[in-house]
Design an enzyme around this catalytic site. Sequence first.
Site, PDB file in Angstrom:
ATOM      1  N   THR A  97      15.751  -9.635  18.595  1.00  0.00           N
ATOM      2  CA  THR A  97      16.291 -10.891  18.088  1.00  0.00           C
ATOM      3  C   THR A  97      16.516 -10.796  16.581  1.00  0.00           C
ATOM      4  OG1 THR A  97      14.067 -11.778  17.707  1.00  0.00           O
ATOM      5  CG2 THR A  97      15.070 -12.202  19.864  1.00  0.00           C
ATOM      6  N   GLU A 150       9.913   2.351  17.456  1.00  0.00           N
ATOM      7  CA  GLU A 150      10.585   3.481  16.822  1.00  0.00           C
ATOM      8  C   GLU A 150      11.831   3.054  16.048  1.00  0.00           C
ATOM      9  OE1 GLU A 150      11.138   6.623  15.173  1.00  0.00           O
ATOM     10  OE2 GLU A 150       9.768   7.097  16.821  1.00  0.00           O
ATOM     11  N   VAL A 153      12.527   1.787  11.807  1.00  0.00           N
ATOM     12  CA  VAL A 153      12.649   2.518  10.540  1.00  0.00           C
ATOM     13  C   VAL A 153      13.999   3.199  10.397  1.00  0.00           C
ATOM     14  CG1 VAL A 153      11.687   4.395   9.125  1.00  0.00           C
ATOM     15  CG2 VAL A 153      10.166   2.837  10.338  1.00  0.00           C
ATOM     16  N   LYS A 225      10.467  -0.976   5.715  1.00  0.00           N
ATOM     17  CA  LYS A 225      10.471   0.287   6.446  1.00  0.00           C
ATOM     18  C   LYS A 225       9.430   1.251   5.876  1.00  0.00           C
ATOM     19  CE  LYS A 225      15.335  -0.023   7.811  1.00  0.00           C
ATOM     20  NZ  LYS A 225      16.705   0.486   7.590  1.00  0.00           N
ATOM     21  N   GLY A 323      23.514   1.169  13.828  1.00  0.00           N
ATOM     22  CA  GLY A 323      24.446   1.285  14.935  1.00  0.00           C
ATOM     23  C   GLY A 323      23.835   0.732  16.201  1.00  0.00           C
TER      24      GLY A 323
END
Length: 355
Positions: A97, A150, A153, A225, A323
Amino acid sequence: MTRYDLALIGFGGVNRALAELIVERGHDLTAELGFGLRVVAITDLRAGTLVRLDGIDLAPLLAAAELNFSGMAGGSPEPRNEWVIRDVPADIIAEATFTNPADGEPAVSHVRWALESGKHVCTTNKGPAALHGRALRELATRNGVRFEFEGAVMSGTPVLRTARRMFGGLTVSRVEGVMNGTSNYILGRLEKGMDLAAAVAEAQALGYAEADPTADVEGYDVQLKLMILANEVFGASLTRADIRCVGISGITGQDVRDAAGKGLRWKLVGSAARRPDGTVEAWVAPVALPDGHPLAGVSGLMNAVAFHTDLLGTVAVSGPGAGRTETAYALLSDIISIHERCGAKAAAMEGASRV
């Protein structure tokens, strides 16, 4: 054959791309990975909620120009996130979200509800892992489930899993990374002659930067991150207040072009290092890197992290940092990890009990 029922929380670009992977490559994935995937619930801010315990036919949803679940069997107009997460019998919650980077909500609540309900959860959001990572991991352990993140970051590039699984026996003294493709793209455009405002506007027009680019330009995205990366690699408990943060808004096009003439490339770098006393310091700042530096050649929207180790020297991991398909793959890799750690073990125990 093991099968996992999924609930998709959010049906924007990332979870939609995960649904596309399931539709287009589901049989191949089952044959390759040894388990199947079935979506039994979807929630979306605009479309509402759709629940089908016998499995949702995803193809018509992906083909629709506009979704409205209220007119479908098992559908309702409201995004009933908490009810779906807590009460719908799914094995794994895939959380993707829109989330406030200041407090991590609503993703933090979504993750907590899932773990409290004894369900595995994978998320692409930075907030839960960065701001509440330790507490959520402990909650997952108490309830015998996994909390995977995963994609938080470097999108689909497995930097966290690489650090966890491949660096056994190594001592990592420092990590540094280019972890924001938008700021990296902007610095590249400054090198080509643009000024900052024009480069930001171009990044926004191309969909790389949000309408409010502050998180990218001022380094806050990298800060979150880096919190995740440093806490995972060093076992630290860093908060945002522990990480000095300077963005690229003070860098001019002339600064970038002057540095390029000297063989230097400006990058927004997140760094963390272990001090001699065992504590960890971390900072985010623009740095003019020499051409030979492992991060200097990272261009455009690519990301990279360099790990400085005692036995191997510097090991760099690079790949796409954004992406929809790449980030959806991160969710798939999390599901694979859940299967490897929990599903396969459960199957083996069940088989042993039958002997």
